[in-house]
Enzyme design. Sequence first.
Site: not given
Ligand code: PLP
Length: 417
Positions: A249, A190, A186, A134, A48, A218, A215
Amino acid sequence: MTGLDAELSSRLRDLESQDLLRRLRDVGSPQGGRVLSGGRELCNFSSNDYLGLANHELLRQAMIEGVERFGTGAGASRLICGNLDPFVELEAALAAFKGTEASLCFSTGYATALGTVCALVSKGDFVVVDKLIHACLIDAARLSGATLRVFPHNDMNRLEEILQACDARHPGGAQGPRPNVLILTESVFSMDGDLAPLRDLVDLKDRFGAWLMVDEAHGTGVFGEHRRGVVEAMELSGRVDIQMGTLGKALGVSGGYIAGSRILVDWLINRARSFIFSTAPSPAVACAAKASLELVSGSEGAERQQRLWAFVNRMKESIIGAGWPLPPVRSPILPMIVGGEAAALGLSRRLQDEGFLIPAIRHPTVARGEARLRITLSASNRLEDIARLGEVLAGLRGEFGPEPVSDPDPAGDESPS
Ligand SMILES: *Cc1c(COP(=O)(O)O)cnc(C)c1O
């Protein structure tokens, strides 16, 4: 063997018999378009690290300087004596980047979700989530004690019905206070790589007086003219109550954050348990993250974003050209749905023999029978590796590919802008 180990080894055998056992893969190099694993160099199509910053010289230097100025540990939580300058500076930079009044950093994105959702809603409230959200947001929703409502993936009609029902529970406040309603989604999903219809979501939450948390794990770094995320690309800055993201990421470091109003952040400082009851991250991490934000918002960020999208388009062409169906996605996440868990594992192993690192994604990360290879692109990939992956996939289509689907437009665009 102790009773505990006997029980657990039986559970592990059970997982293995269903092709659901997971094992760690050791990586002996920094992240990048190619990584060393098991003594071999593998082309990495699973990270990522979208902009290829996880091993960037400027970020490395920023972290080293951060260690030299602030040491390795923060000593305590932010509220005790751990509010070191790098966190304050990073939060100012994040708020400026996202175009919000304020921001707050957490040790991970996961901790951000848990702390924030639980600080905002509780028993008597509703938390309404997309089916494909997620795991950290599902866990957060459950832990909050609010009543959980799930709408089918991106189904705005069902969401509207749920919001109507939540609203009607206390008509006119006659039976006590009106419950709070928090919608979680999101911006880029993801495991599927598709986008949420954020404009419709914003309209709906405004109509029903609900709160919206998006969120952008990505989306940040990947979407938008200034790489601020899908909220920027869809011109919705200022209309999303709570923006969440990760620094781990596209930003290439680690940690999570919330961006929103000053009042929201003041509330989280008082009530987000994963913020309050946890040692502040290493200050040097914040130094690197701040350097990353500067890089991402500048011209090098723009070049990397452009390169990434060129790679995405090239990879999509080769996957479709190789006869694999691709859902209509427009992100660097390209899910090749294989179906069975064993088949997905088999394909992943064959690709590893050919020198590609693309793990099989299985239950419980995705639904049973929807196992997939999740190909992700990064600006650190190489064009020649993308071309060779296309050739190898074409050769494996007959053995591992699912039945052809009757989607008339498998490469359809869902452009956010
Ligand atoms: C990776 C991810 C998270 C968590 O983030 P980290 O910093 O890796 O704990 C939260 N939401 C989504 C959609 C993710 O892909």
